[in-house]
Scaffold this motif. Structure first.
Motif, short mmCIF file in Angstrom:
data_model
loop_
_atom_site.label_atom_id
_atom_site.label_comp_id
_atom_site.label_asym_id
_atom_site.label_seq_id
_atom_site.Cartn_x
_atom_site.Cartn_y
_atom_site.Cartn_z
N GLU A 109 42.14 7.15 -70.82
CA GLU A 109 42.61 7.24 -72.20
C GLU A 109 42.25 8.52 -72.94
OE1 GLU A 109 41.21 3.71 -74.11
OE2 GLU A 109 42.70 2.46 -73.11
N ASN A 110 41.22 9.23 -72.52
CA ASN A 110 40.81 10.44 -73.22
C ASN A 110 41.23 11.71 -72.52
OD1 ASN A 110 39.41 9.56 -75.68
ND2 ASN A 110 38.17 8.43 -74.22
N LEU A 111 41.98 11.60 -71.46
CA LEU A 111 42.50 12.76 -70.74
C LEU A 111 43.77 13.22 -71.44
CD1 LEU A 111 42.22 14.57 -68.22
CD2 LEU A 111 43.69 12.92 -67.04
N THR A 112 43.78 14.44 -71.96
CA THR A 112 44.94 14.91 -72.72
C THR A 112 45.79 15.92 -71.96
OG1 THR A 112 43.62 16.62 -73.81
CG2 THR A 112 43.86 14.50 -74.96
N PHE A 134 39.95 6.93 -59.95
CA PHE A 134 39.38 7.07 -61.30
C PHE A 134 40.11 6.17 -62.31
CE2 PHE A 134 38.52 10.98 -59.03
CZ PHE A 134 37.17 11.18 -59.28
N GLN A 135 40.74 5.14 -61.82
CA GLN A 135 41.51 4.25 -62.68
C GLN A 135 40.64 3.65 -63.78
OE1 GLN A 135 43.44 1.04 -60.61
NE2 GLN A 135 44.29 0.16 -62.46
N ASP A 136 41.15 3.67 -65.00
CA ASP A 136 40.49 3.09 -66.17
C ASP A 136 39.12 3.70 -66.47
OD1 ASP A 136 42.64 1.42 -66.79
OD2 ASP A 136 41.91 -0.14 -65.42
N CYS A 137 38.94 4.95 -66.10
CA CYS A 137 37.74 5.69 -66.50
C CYS A 137 38.04 6.26 -67.89
CB CYS A 137 37.41 6.78 -65.49
SG CYS A 137 36.86 6.15 -63.90
N LYS A 138 37.84 5.47 -68.89
CA LYS A 138 38.31 5.76 -70.24
C LYS A 138 37.60 6.92 -70.92
CE LYS A 138 39.92 1.04 -70.76
NZ LYS A 138 41.19 1.30 -70.20
N SER A 139 36.46 7.37 -70.41
CA SER A 139 35.72 8.46 -71.05
C SER A 139 36.08 9.84 -70.51
CB SER A 139 34.22 8.24 -70.87
OG SER A 139 33.83 7.05 -71.54
N ILE A 140 36.85 9.91 -69.44
CA ILE A 140 37.18 11.21 -68.85
C ILE A 140 38.03 12.02 -69.82
CG2 ILE A 140 38.49 12.38 -67.03
CD1 ILE A 140 37.62 10.25 -65.10
N THR A 141 37.57 13.24 -70.09
CA THR A 141 38.32 14.17 -70.95
C THR A 141 38.85 15.37 -70.17
OG1 THR A 141 36.31 15.35 -71.57
CG2 THR A 141 37.01 13.56 -73.03
N LYS A 142 38.27 15.61 -68.99
CA LYS A 142 38.68 16.78 -68.20
C LYS A 142 38.55 16.47 -66.72
CE LYS A 142 37.64 21.64 -67.45
NZ LYS A 142 36.75 22.77 -67.79
N ILE A 143 39.60 16.88 -65.97
CA ILE A 143 39.60 16.73 -64.52
C ILE A 143 40.01 18.07 -63.92
CG2 ILE A 143 40.68 15.62 -62.53
CD1 ILE A 143 41.31 13.25 -64.44
N VAL A 144 39.23 18.55 -62.97
CA VAL A 144 39.59 19.77 -62.25
C VAL A 144 39.92 19.35 -60.82
CG1 VAL A 144 38.83 22.02 -61.43
CG2 VAL A 144 38.12 21.21 -63.69
N ILE A 145 41.19 19.54 -60.46
CA ILE A 145 41.66 19.21 -59.12
C ILE A 145 41.68 20.52 -58.33
CG2 ILE A 145 43.56 18.31 -57.73
CD1 ILE A 145 44.38 16.64 -60.20
N PRO A 146 40.95 20.61 -57.21
CA PRO A 146 40.91 21.86 -56.46
C PRO A 146 42.20 22.12 -55.68
CG PRO A 146 39.67 20.19 -55.30
CD PRO A 146 40.11 19.57 -56.60
N ASP A 147 42.38 23.36 -55.30
CA ASP A 147 43.59 23.78 -54.57
C ASP A 147 43.79 23.04 -53.26
OD1 ASP A 147 44.26 25.55 -56.57
OD2 ASP A 147 43.29 27.26 -55.58
N GLY A 148 42.74 22.53 -52.65
CA GLY A 148 42.86 21.88 -51.35
C GLY A 148 43.46 20.48 -51.39
N VAL A 149 43.53 19.87 -52.56
CA VAL A 149 44.07 18.50 -52.65
C VAL A 149 45.56 18.51 -52.31
CG1 VAL A 149 44.62 16.59 -54.22
CG2 VAL A 149 42.35 17.65 -54.26
N LYS A 150 45.95 17.61 -51.42
CA LYS A 150 47.34 17.49 -51.00
C LYS A 150 47.99 16.21 -51.51
CE LYS A 150 47.15 20.49 -47.02
NZ LYS A 150 47.43 21.63 -47.83
N SER A 151 47.18 15.19 -51.80
CA SER A 151 47.74 13.88 -52.18
C SER A 151 46.91 13.24 -53.29
CB SER A 151 47.76 12.97 -50.95
OG SER A 151 48.24 11.69 -51.29
N ILE A 152 47.62 12.75 -54.30
CA ILE A 152 47.01 12.00 -55.40
C ILE A 152 47.56 10.58 -55.31
CG2 ILE A 152 46.78 11.78 -57.90
CD1 ILE A 152 47.19 14.86 -58.04
N GLY A 153 46.71 9.61 -55.08
CA GLY A 153 47.13 8.25 -54.80
C GLY A 153 47.62 7.45 -55.98
#
Length: 173
Positions: free
Chosen positions: A61-64, A34-53
Motif C-alpha cells: 500500500e505504501n509503494l508509489t 512481498f504480498q501485503d507488506c504494507k509498509s514498503i515504500t521502496k523496492i530496488v529490483i536488480p538487473d539480474g531479475v528475470k521473473s516477477i511472480g
C-alpha cells in the motif's frame, strides 16, 4: 550470496519492511514474496531479475513507484495488484500476465521504454493489465502511457480495451 530465487510467500504480510533492495544474484522473485507488506515504500529490483511472480508485490500500500529493469522477461498476474502505485517504469520487453497492475487505485503514469511488449491473456480476462479499479469498468483509468514506438502504442491500446478511451498514449521514439 548464493541466493538466486526469493521463495514464494517469503515475507507475506510482513509489517516491518519499509525498503527492499533485492540481492544482485536473485533472478526470480517468487509468487507472493512481498504480498501485503504494507509498509514498503521502496523496492530496488536488480538487473539480474528475470521473473516477477504472481502476487509478488500485491497489496504493498505504501509503494508509489516501481522501476522494472530491462532484463525482466516475465511479470506475473496481479504482481503489483491492489497497491497504491502511481508510476510504473518498465525498461525492457517483458511478457506481462493479465491483471499484473489491476486495482492500482492511484496508477496514472506508465513508461514502456522497450521496443516491444507482450500482454499474456492466459487468465481469460481480457483488457485488465493496467487499471485503477478491481472491476475494470470503463471511464475509471485515466492512465497516461509513454511508449517507445507505434507498435507498443497499438498493443497498449488493445490491452486497455474499453478503457482505451480514457488512456493517453505518447510515442517518444
Amino acid at each position: 550470496s548464493n541466493l538466486t530465487a526469493l521463495p514464494n510467500y517469503l515475507f507475506l504480510g510482513c509489517s516491518e519492511l519499509s525498503e527492499v533492495s533485492i540481492p544482485k544474484n536473485v533472478t526470480v522473485i517468487g509468487d507472493g514474496a512481498f504480498q501485503d507488506c504494507k509498509s514498503i515504500t521502496k523496492i530496488v529490483i536488480p538487473d539480474g531479475v528475470k521473473s516477477i511472480g504472481y502476487l509478488a508485490f500485491a497489496g504493498c500500500e505504501n509503494l508509489t513507484s516501481i522501476t522494472i529493469p530491462a532484463n525482466v522477461e516475465y511479470i506475473g498476474a496481479q504482481a503489483f495488484g491492489a497497491s497504491l502505485i502511481e508510476t510504473v517504469i518498465i525498461e525492457g520487453t517483458p511478457t506481462i500476465q493479465n491483471k499484473a497492475f489491476r486495482g492500482c487505485a492511484n496508477l496514472r503514469t506508465v513508461y514502456l521504454n522497450g521496443n516491444d511488449i507482450t500482454f499474456d491473456n492466459t487468465t481469460g480476462q481480457a483488457n485488465c493489465w493496467f487499471c485503477n479499479s478491481e472491476s475494470n469498468n470503463s471511464n475509471t483509468s485515466n492512465i497516461t502511457f509513454y511508449v517507445k514506438n507505434a507498435n507498443v502504442a497499438e498493443k497498449v491500446k488493445a490491452a486497455m480495451g474499453e478503457e482505451a478511451n480514457n488512456t493517453t498514449i505518447y510515442i517518444n521514439q
